[in-house]
Design a protein around this motif. Structure first.
Motif, mmCIF file in Angstrom:
data_model
loop_
_atom_site.group_PDB
_atom_site.id
_atom_site.type_symbol
_atom_site.label_atom_id
_atom_site.label_comp_id
_atom_site.label_asym_id
_atom_site.label_seq_id
_atom_site.Cartn_x
_atom_site.Cartn_y
_atom_site.Cartn_z
ATOM 1 N N SER A 1 5.675 -21.079 1.886
ATOM 2 C CA SER A 1 6.953 -21.371 2.880
ATOM 3 C C SER A 1 6.833 -20.094 3.777
ATOM 4 O O SER A 1 6.976 -19.013 3.068
ATOM 5 C CB SER A 1 8.032 -21.572 2.028
ATOM 6 N N ALA A 2 7.221 -19.968 5.054
ATOM 7 C CA ALA A 2 7.510 -18.964 5.715
ATOM 8 C C ALA A 2 8.854 -18.466 5.629
ATOM 9 O O ALA A 2 9.779 -19.308 5.908
ATOM 10 C CB ALA A 2 6.936 -19.161 7.204
ATOM 11 N N LEU A 3 8.889 -17.190 5.696
ATOM 12 C CA LEU A 3 10.257 -16.774 5.481
ATOM 13 C C LEU A 3 10.790 -16.541 6.831
ATOM 14 O O LEU A 3 12.171 -16.438 7.117
ATOM 15 C CB LEU A 3 10.196 -15.458 4.811
ATOM 16 N N HIS A 4 9.889 -16.182 7.857
ATOM 17 C CA HIS A 4 10.497 -15.659 9.178
ATOM 18 C C HIS A 4 11.221 -14.687 9.237
ATOM 19 O O HIS A 4 12.471 -14.662 9.652
ATOM 20 C CB HIS A 4 11.284 -16.938 9.973
ATOM 21 N N ILE A 5 10.818 -13.681 8.385
ATOM 22 C CA ILE A 5 11.448 -12.412 8.252
ATOM 23 C C ILE A 5 10.288 -11.220 8.407
ATOM 24 O O ILE A 5 9.495 -11.699 7.489
ATOM 25 C CB ILE A 5 12.153 -12.296 6.916
ATOM 26 N N TYR A 6 10.611 -10.374 9.001
ATOM 27 C CA TYR A 6 9.812 -9.204 9.193
ATOM 28 C C TYR A 6 9.675 -8.472 7.791
ATOM 29 O O TYR A 6 11.027 -7.841 7.500
ATOM 30 C CB TYR A 6 9.610 -8.423 10.163
ATOM 31 N N VAL A 7 8.685 -8.385 7.026
ATOM 32 C CA VAL A 7 8.849 -7.925 5.572
ATOM 33 C C VAL A 7 8.154 -6.546 5.647
ATOM 34 O O VAL A 7 8.931 -5.549 5.017
ATOM 35 C CB VAL A 7 8.237 -8.752 4.540
ATOM 36 N N THR A 8 7.226 -6.329 6.114
ATOM 37 C CA THR A 8 6.545 -4.934 5.923
ATOM 38 C C THR A 8 5.915 -4.431 7.277
ATOM 39 O O THR A 8 5.409 -5.279 8.212
ATOM 40 C CB THR A 8 5.138 -5.237 5.046
ATOM 41 N N GLN A 9 5.849 -3.272 7.201
ATOM 42 C CA GLN A 9 5.193 -2.390 8.373
ATOM 43 C C GLN A 9 4.080 -1.728 7.667
ATOM 44 O O GLN A 9 4.083 -1.057 6.835
ATOM 45 C CB GLN A 9 6.136 -1.289 8.610
ATOM 46 N N MET A 10 2.923 -2.350 8.194
ATOM 47 C CA MET A 10 1.681 -1.754 7.617
ATOM 48 C C MET A 10 0.988 -0.846 8.472
ATOM 49 O O MET A 10 0.818 -0.898 9.738
ATOM 50 C CB MET A 10 0.546 -2.919 7.372
ATOM 51 N N ALA A 11 0.552 0.494 7.817
ATOM 52 C CA ALA A 11 -0.184 1.304 8.622
ATOM 53 C C ALA A 11 -1.440 0.802 9.130
ATOM 54 O O ALA A 11 -2.344 0.251 8.442
ATOM 55 C CB ALA A 11 -0.262 2.609 8.060
ATOM 56 N N TYR A 12 -1.658 0.956 10.633
ATOM 57 C CA TYR A 12 -3.137 0.812 11.010
ATOM 58 C C TYR A 12 -3.899 1.655 10.516
ATOM 59 O O TYR A 12 -3.974 2.816 10.455
ATOM 60 C CB TYR A 12 -3.143 0.845 12.572
ATOM 61 N N VAL B 1 4.453 -6.326 10.596
ATOM 62 C CA VAL B 1 4.124 -5.322 11.697
ATOM 63 C C VAL B 1 3.073 -4.258 11.423
ATOM 64 O O VAL B 1 3.248 -3.554 10.504
ATOM 65 C CB VAL B 1 5.480 -4.502 11.905
ATOM 66 N N ILE B 2 1.942 -4.291 12.178
ATOM 67 C CA ILE B 2 0.917 -3.171 12.248
ATOM 68 C C ILE B 2 1.362 -2.292 12.862
ATOM 69 O O ILE B 2 1.581 -2.202 14.129
ATOM 70 C CB ILE B 2 -0.478 -3.891 12.464
ATOM 71 N N VAL B 3 1.350 -1.006 12.291
ATOM 72 C CA VAL B 3 1.740 0.327 13.149
ATOM 73 C C VAL B 3 0.766 1.148 13.252
ATOM 74 O O VAL B 3 0.087 1.540 12.151
ATOM 75 C CB VAL B 3 3.189 0.948 12.546
ATOM 76 N N ASP B 4 0.630 1.887 14.301
ATOM 77 C CA ASP B 4 -0.438 3.125 14.511
ATOM 78 C C ASP B 4 0.566 4.163 14.751
ATOM 79 O O ASP B 4 1.288 4.319 15.840
ATOM 80 C CB ASP B 4 -1.314 2.887 15.787
ATOM 81 N N TYR B 5 0.794 5.056 13.635
ATOM 82 C CA TYR B 5 1.901 6.022 13.835
ATOM 83 C C TYR B 5 1.462 7.236 14.927
ATOM 84 O O TYR B 5 2.365 7.713 15.027
ATOM 85 C CB TYR B 5 1.800 6.594 12.391
ATOM 86 N N GLU B 6 0.103 7.313 15.194
ATOM 87 C CA GLU B 6 -0.194 8.076 16.169
ATOM 88 C C GLU B 6 -0.068 7.917 17.350
ATOM 89 O O GLU B 6 0.755 8.824 18.201
ATOM 90 C CB GLU B 6 -1.731 8.518 15.978
ATOM 91 N N SER B 7 -0.219 6.832 17.984
ATOM 92 C CA SER B 7 0.203 6.193 19.290
ATOM 93 C C SER B 7 1.602 5.705 19.349
ATOM 94 O O SER B 7 1.989 5.474 20.291
ATOM 95 C CB SER B 7 -0.885 5.415 19.998
ATOM 96 N N GLU B 8 2.264 5.439 17.975
ATOM 97 C CA GLU B 8 3.570 4.625 17.853
ATOM 98 C C GLU B 8 3.453 3.106 18.392
ATOM 99 O O GLU B 8 4.433 2.677 18.776
ATOM 100 C CB GLU B 8 4.677 5.526 18.479
ATOM 101 N N LYS B 9 2.338 2.523 18.525
ATOM 102 C CA LYS B 9 2.166 1.092 19.093
ATOM 103 C C LYS B 9 2.313 0.329 17.776
ATOM 104 O O LYS B 9 2.102 0.668 16.756
ATOM 105 C CB LYS B 9 0.794 1.169 19.571
ATOM 106 N N ARG B 10 2.952 -0.748 18.153
ATOM 107 C CA ARG B 10 3.207 -1.792 16.995
ATOM 108 C C ARG B 10 2.675 -3.290 17.284
ATOM 109 O O ARG B 10 2.802 -3.642 18.612
ATOM 110 C CB ARG B 10 4.707 -1.888 16.569
ATOM 111 N N GLY C 1 0.911 -1.242 -0.115
ATOM 112 C CA GLY C 1 -0.140 0.138 0.032
ATOM 113 C C GLY C 1 0.972 1.282 -0.042
ATOM 114 O O GLY C 1 1.987 1.359 0.156
ATOM 115 N N ALA C 2 0.164 2.346 -0.355
ATOM 116 C CA ALA C 2 0.954 3.638 -0.330
ATOM 117 C C ALA C 2 1.492 4.142 0.837
ATOM 118 O O ALA C 2 2.144 5.135 1.189
ATOM 119 C CB ALA C 2 0.176 4.656 -0.993
ATOM 120 N N ASP C 3 0.837 3.731 2.198
ATOM 121 C CA ASP C 3 1.195 3.840 3.510
ATOM 122 C C ASP C 3 1.814 2.655 3.848
ATOM 123 O O ASP C 3 2.006 2.722 5.121
ATOM 124 C CB ASP C 3 0.088 4.545 4.314
#
Length: 301
Positions: A226-237, A156-165, A123-125
């Motif tokens: 197959s699982a990569l076991h790598i954090y790939v993306t941070q997605m904005a909540y 990782v799902i990120v709430d950029y307002e509260s900075e919670k992940r 996504g664009a965010d």
């Protein structure tokens, strides 16, 4: 036939704009890259730089970025242009579309000869998790056998307002067994083999669950992922699938998608959605009809 409502979830501009390549490297790249990243945009000038900064900082340069814009009226395309020298290759197209899945289909069709071996939709965010994300992913994916069509990364799902992940890890066995209960693989961190899209296109009637439809259609055996076991993306909540204003539409589309692929699981889904869990448990364990229903369902699975 159960179909979701046909309405746009994003407003679109009236006039389309021509497609154009945005890279000095386009004429010199002989072979498609290893990765293709596809993003649909509409008036995304506020969040897009965050995504492009994460792409431009990647140590692995074996990728191209395809942007399918919905005829934005803001500075989205100007921002894309500003990054032309910072990414290995940018391919851009702008014009009216019917939503995110229609935009993805347009990108797949328009740039089919430029697609990399593995495709991810961001996504664009969204952003990639770190500078070496694509490098780490390529090292693992290169070792995969041909029967693997999904390389599933963590997200990782990120709430950029509260900075919670919120960190979400993929368990292939569990995800496959529960694929009719919820979206089994986070699509924003899912690499898909290009061969999937030789004939397949997303159902643009969906506004939220088109990627879920793809996974149910193509993921027939656990060994295909197959699982990569790598954090790939941070997605904005706060995307459409997590927006409370779209809860009703999401439930409707989930039901339609499950029904399309398994009527048995659709019945189970409807029961779970219609009755409290404690009531279902009491009915199954304490009534004859409940026990008979449970046995009947087990015999069909």
């Amino acid at each position: 036939m159960c179909r979701p409502c046909n309405y746009r979830w994003l407003a679109r501009a009236i006039f389309s704009q021509p497609s154009f390549p945005l890279s000095p490297y386009q004429d010199t790249i002989a072979m498609p890259p290893f990765f293709t990243i596809i993003t649909s945009t509409y008036n995304a000038s506020v969040t897009l730089p965050r995504l492009l900064d994460s792409l431009s900082s990647q140590t692995c340069r074996d990728f191209n970025w395809i942007v399918q814009d919905g005829a934005s009226s803001d500075a989205t395309l100007q921002i894309v242009e500003q990054y032309r020298d910072r990414l290995p290759e940018i391919l851009a197209d702008s014009g009216r579309d019917k939503g995110i899945y229609d935009a993805w289909n347009k990108a797949l069709d328009h740039w089919k000869d430029s697609l990399g071996e593995w495709i991810i939709f961001l996504g664009a965010d969204d952003t990639l998790y770190e500078d070496r994300t694509l490098e780490y992913c390529k090292q693992k994916i290169q070792k995969f056998s041909e029967d693997i069509i999904f390389a599933a990364g963590d997200i990782v799902i990120v709430d950029y307002e509260s900075e919670k992940r919120h960190f979400v890890s993929v368990d292939i066995k569990k995800s496959f067994s529960q694929r009719y209960r919820e979206t089994p693989l986070p699509h924003s961190s899912l690499f898909q083999r290009k061969s999937l899209f030789l004939t397949y296109r997303f159902d643009s009637e969906y506004k939220i669950t088109g990627d879920y439809d793809l996974i149910l259609e193509k993921w027939r055996q656990p060994s295909q992922a197959s699982a990569l076991h790598i954090y790939v993306t941070q997605m904005a909540y706060g995307g459409i699938s997590s927006n409370k204003n779209f809860t009703k539409q999401l439930k409707k589309e989930l039901g339609c998608t499950i029904k399309k692929h398994s009527y048995v699981y659709y019945i189970i889904y409807r029961i779970i959605e219609s009755y409290p869990l404690n009531f279902i448990k009491r009915m199954v364990h304490n009534t004859r009809i409940g026990k008979n229903m449970l046995q009947a369902v087990k015999s069909l699975l």
